[in-house]
Structures are given as structure tokens and as C-alpha cells.
Design a protein around this motif. Sequence first.
Motif, PDB file in Angstrom:
ATOM      1  N   ILE A  19       0.845  -1.206   0.000  1.00  0.00           N
ATOM      2  CA  ILE A  19       0.000   0.000   0.000  1.00  0.00           C
ATOM      3  C   ILE A  19       0.876   1.250   0.000  1.00  0.00           C
ATOM      4  CG2 ILE A  19      -1.649   1.322   1.389  1.00  0.00           C
ATOM      5  CD1 ILE A  19      -2.778  -1.476   2.313  1.00  0.00           C
ATOM      6  N   ALA A  20       1.933   1.237   0.822  1.00  0.00           N
ATOM      7  CA  ALA A  20       2.858   2.375   0.857  1.00  0.00           C
ATOM      8  C   ALA A  20       3.430   2.627  -0.537  1.00  0.00           C
ATOM      9  CB  ALA A  20       3.989   2.095   1.849  1.00  0.00           C
ATOM     10  N   LYS A  21       3.777   1.546  -1.221  1.00  0.00           N
ATOM     11  CA  LYS A  21       4.377   1.674  -2.553  1.00  0.00           C
ATOM     12  C   LYS A  21       3.379   2.254  -3.554  1.00  0.00           C
ATOM     13  CE  LYS A  21       7.196  -0.941  -5.793  1.00  0.00           C
ATOM     14  NZ  LYS A  21       7.737  -2.261  -6.144  1.00  0.00           N
ATOM     15  N   PHE A  42      14.167  -3.901  10.253  1.00  0.00           N
ATOM     16  CA  PHE A  42      13.634  -3.178   9.094  1.00  0.00           C
ATOM     17  C   PHE A  42      14.611  -2.086   8.635  1.00  0.00           C
ATOM     18  CE2 PHE A  42      10.282  -0.060   7.451  1.00  0.00           C
ATOM     19  CZ  PHE A  42      10.229  -0.655   6.205  1.00  0.00           C
ATOM     20  N   LEU A  43      15.129  -1.330   9.594  1.00  0.00           N
ATOM     21  CA  LEU A  43      16.082  -0.264   9.248  1.00  0.00           C
ATOM     22  C   LEU A  43      17.336  -0.852   8.605  1.00  0.00           C
ATOM     23  CD1 LEU A  43      15.753   2.050  12.399  1.00  0.00           C
ATOM     24  CD2 LEU A  43      14.778   2.423  10.115  1.00  0.00           C
ATOM     25  N   ASN A  44      17.778  -2.007   9.102  1.00  0.00           N
ATOM     26  CA  ASN A  44      18.941  -2.668   8.511  1.00  0.00           C
ATOM     27  C   ASN A  44      18.681  -3.125   7.084  1.00  0.00           C
ATOM     28  OD1 ASN A  44      20.859  -2.407  10.487  1.00  0.00           O
ATOM     29  ND2 ASN A  44      20.231  -4.254  11.587  1.00  0.00           N
ATOM     30  N   LEU A  45      17.492  -3.675   6.857  1.00  0.00           N
ATOM     31  CA  LEU A  45      17.136  -4.113   5.496  1.00  0.00           C
ATOM     32  C   LEU A  45      17.227  -2.940   4.528  1.00  0.00           C
ATOM     33  CD1 LEU A  45      13.934  -6.334   6.047  1.00  0.00           C
ATOM     34  CD2 LEU A  45      16.201  -7.118   5.340  1.00  0.00           C
ATOM     35  N   ILE A  46      16.715  -1.798   4.960  1.00  0.00           N
ATOM     36  CA  ILE A  46      16.730  -0.611   4.096  1.00  0.00           C
ATOM     37  C   ILE A  46      18.167  -0.141   3.878  1.00  0.00           C
ATOM     38  CG2 ILE A  46      16.030   1.809   3.903  1.00  0.00           C
ATOM     39  CD1 ILE A  46      13.527   1.054   5.541  1.00  0.00           C
ATOM     40  N   GLU A  47      18.890  -0.010   5.005  1.00  0.00           N
ATOM     41  CA  GLU A  47      20.243   0.534   4.954  1.00  0.00           C
ATOM     42  C   GLU A  47      21.157  -0.305   4.065  1.00  0.00           C
ATOM     43  OE1 GLU A  47      23.282   1.428   8.508  1.00  0.00           O
ATOM     44  OE2 GLU A  47      21.209   1.990   8.901  1.00  0.00           O
ATOM     45  N   ASP A  52      15.874  -2.921  -1.949  1.00  0.00           N
ATOM     46  CA  ASP A  52      15.882  -1.932  -3.031  1.00  0.00           C
ATOM     47  C   ASP A  52      15.023  -2.379  -4.218  1.00  0.00           C
ATOM     48  OD1 ASP A  52      17.488  -0.358  -1.511  1.00  0.00           O
ATOM     49  OD2 ASP A  52      19.247  -0.426  -2.836  1.00  0.00           O
ATOM     50  N   ASP A  53      15.075  -3.673  -4.545  1.00  0.00           N
ATOM     51  CA  ASP A  53      14.264  -4.158  -5.675  1.00  0.00           C
ATOM     52  C   ASP A  53      12.781  -3.907  -5.412  1.00  0.00           C
ATOM     53  OD1 ASP A  53      16.527  -4.951  -6.971  1.00  0.00           O
ATOM     54  OD2 ASP A  53      16.325  -7.092  -6.481  1.00  0.00           O
ATOM     55  N   SER A  54      12.358  -4.178  -4.167  1.00  0.00           N
ATOM     56  CA  SER A  54      10.950  -3.966  -3.819  1.00  0.00           C
ATOM     57  C   SER A  54      10.588  -2.484  -3.778  1.00  0.00           C
ATOM     58  CB  SER A  54      10.641  -4.559  -2.444  1.00  0.00           C
ATOM     59  OG  SER A  54      11.140  -5.863  -2.345  1.00  0.00           O
ATOM     60  N   ARG A  55      11.582  -1.655  -3.471  1.00  0.00           N
ATOM     61  CA  ARG A  55      11.303  -0.221  -3.361  1.00  0.00           C
ATOM     62  C   ARG A  55      11.243   0.470  -4.721  1.00  0.00           C
ATOM     63  NH1 ARG A  55      16.011   1.969  -0.049  1.00  0.00           N
ATOM     64  NH2 ARG A  55      15.016   3.979  -0.370  1.00  0.00           N
ATOM     65  N   ARG A  56      11.681  -0.230  -5.772  1.00  0.00           N
ATOM     66  CA  ARG A  56      11.781   0.431  -7.079  1.00  0.00           C
ATOM     67  C   ARG A  56      10.398   0.747  -7.663  1.00  0.00           C
ATOM     68  NH1 ARG A  56      16.336   1.744  -8.902  1.00  0.00           N
ATOM     69  NH2 ARG A  56      17.311  -0.135  -8.098  1.00  0.00           N
ATOM     70  N   LEU A  57      10.202   2.003  -8.024  1.00  0.00           N
ATOM     71  CA  LEU A  57       8.936   2.446  -8.618  1.00  0.00           C
ATOM     72  C   LEU A  57       9.033   2.374 -10.149  1.00  0.00           C
ATOM     73  CD1 LEU A  57       8.401   5.573  -6.295  1.00  0.00           C
ATOM     74  CD2 LEU A  57       7.222   3.357  -6.134  1.00  0.00           C
ATOM     75  N   ALA A  58       7.878   2.502 -10.806  1.00  0.00           N
ATOM     76  CA  ALA A  58       7.841   2.361 -12.267  1.00  0.00           C
ATOM     77  C   ALA A  58       8.764   3.360 -12.962  1.00  0.00           C
ATOM     78  CB  ALA A  58       6.408   2.520 -12.770  1.00  0.00           C
ATOM     79  N   ASP A  59       8.970   4.526 -12.355  1.00  0.00           N
ATOM     80  CA  ASP A  59       9.838   5.531 -12.997  1.00  0.00           C
ATOM     81  C   ASP A  59      11.324   5.277 -12.719  1.00  0.00           C
ATOM     82  OD1 ASP A  59      10.334   6.359 -10.410  1.00  0.00           O
ATOM     83  OD2 ASP A  59       9.426   8.340 -10.622  1.00  0.00           O
ATOM     84  N   GLY A  60      11.628   4.166 -12.060  1.00  0.00           N
ATOM     85  CA  GLY A  60      13.025   3.796 -11.812  1.00  0.00           C
ATOM     86  C   GLY A  60      13.565   4.279 -10.470  1.00  0.00           C
ATOM     87  N   SER A  61      12.872   5.227  -9.850  1.00  0.00           N
ATOM     88  CA  SER A  61      13.354   5.748  -8.559  1.00  0.00           C
ATOM     89  C   SER A  61      13.022   4.771  -7.432  1.00  0.00           C
ATOM     90  CB  SER A  61      12.713   7.112  -8.272  1.00  0.00           C
ATOM     91  OG  SER A  61      11.331   6.954  -8.026  1.00  0.00           O
TER      92      SER A  61
END
Length: 231
Positions: A19-21, A42-47, A52-61
Motif C-alpha cells: 500500500i505504501a508503494k 527493518f532499518l537494517n534491510l533498508i540501509e 531496493d528491488d521492492s522499493r523500485r517504482l515504475a519511474d526507476g526511482s
Amino acid sequence: GRRALVAGVADDNGFGFAIAKALAAAGASVCVATWPPALNIFLNLIERGKIDDSRRLADGSLMTFERIYPLDATFDTLADAPEEIRTNKRYAERGDFSIEGLATQLVADFGEKPLDIVVHSLANGPEVKKPLLEVSRHGYLAAVSASAYSMVSMVQRLGPLLRPGGSFSSLTYMASERVIPGYGGGMSSAKAALESDTRTLAFEAGRKFGARVNVISAGPYASRAASAIGI
Ligand code: ZID
């Protein structure tokens, strides 16, 4: 721009993250709130770039979280948390992790009316594997506290922070209405309360805060929480 708060994100596997994405992809600023025992991981996973693959949006960011707040939604105020929780290492380092603390921090960070969208994507039932016939009073009340009253308390305390046209949403499961073996521990009861409360909260918070309140009955999703009960 719109700002959303998604409560109940601790990895990239659950509904909250998805949902956040979707909200980030639609242009919202997204803050999340994370259960203190899961926050460091969670903070470690991000850091470390592990999601990163899951965080990638359609515009590449990469989706970024504007803030990651600590939240234990079983506590309305810090004073409600028992001593052994407040002094627990995972909690003590986090400041005020109560729902009131979250509201206070949001106002400190962004001003009086920081939010447009609040998503409640959290649940917990310590005895979820036990059928209702075997559930203790403690386990039943814990399920209702974490999974249903948490929404009531969030609407109480975050309602005043919503801008006009703001909304609350939460997630439920059909075991509230039909018999579904395996969804035990009073979780079916908690979801029934959550759904009923949504109707009453929509009436009351609509009048008091101009907010909408909805609940979505989700399909199966192999989140961390769901995998624990074999979904
Ligand atoms: P998740 O593990 O990603 O999210 C739950 C979050 O709650 C975690 O981040 C926990 O750390 C957090 N949390 C637990 N206790 C607390 C607390 N005291 N304070 C703050 N945070 C806490 O799992 P999810 O994405 O499955 O869960 C999100 C919401 O979706 C919950 O309300 C679920 O009940 C709901 N939901 C999930 C599913 C599913 O399949 N994943 C279903 C329906 C509703 C469902 O169970 N067929 C079979 C089962 C289902 C649907 C269809």
C-alpha cells in the motif's frame, strides 16, 4: 502533495508495504510506523539495500519513507506501557512509541494538520493457532487490543491531524463473518469488532473530523503474519 501514514510496515512482504508503494507511486509522501521489536531489522534491510528491488517504482526511482516511526499500537500513551516494556532494549531507545506519541511526533515534524491518509495494516493474535474453544481470556483480549482497539485509538488520536477530505483505512478478513478454521485466537472476533467499529467510526469521525473510515476485506497474501498461520 498528500501525506500518508501506513502503520504496520516492518518488511517488504506485507500489505502495508504494498500500500505504501502504491501511494508513493501515486505521488504521496509516505511515512510508516513500525512495531519496535521489528524496527532495527527493518532499518537494517533498508540501509543494506536488501529491499531496493521492492522499493523500485515504475519511474526507476526508489520509494523513500519520509519518516519511520516506532509504534506499538497496544499502547495509547507511554504511561500505559508496563515497566518491562518501557525498559526493554528494543523499546527504550525509541522514545514514545505509543499511539499518542506517534500523533505528537507527527505534529512536531510537520505541523498541526500533517496527514491526508492513514492506513492501519497491523494485527496480532498471540494465540492465533488455537481454536476459539481453547483460547484464553488473555489471548482473546490481546488479539482484540492489537487488531481492533488499535484502530479506534488511532482514529481518536490521528483524526484531529487529518486535513479536510482525509481518510482512514484498515484491513480485515472474512473469518469475521464466516467460520474459517485456523483463524483462531480471537482473531475472527477482532476482525468482527474492527468491521463493526468501522461503521460507527465512519459515522462519528465523519462528523467530528470530516474523515472517511473504511475497511478492506483482503484476499490471501503470504506476508510474515499470514505465513505464521500457514496461509
Ligand atoms: P504483516 O506481517 O506484513 O503486517 C502486520 C504488521 O503488524 C507487522 O509489521 C507487525 O510488526 C505489526 N504489528 C503487530 N503487532 C503490532 C503492534 N502491537 N503495534 C504495531 N504494529 C504491530 O502482515 P499482513 O500484511 O498480512 O497484515 C496486514 C493487515 O492485513 C492485518 O490487519 C491483517 O490481519 C490483514 N490481512 C492479511 C491477510 C493475509 O493473507 N496476509 C488476510 C486478511 C487480512 C488473511 O489473513 N485467506 C486467508 C487469509 C487471509 C485472507 C484470505
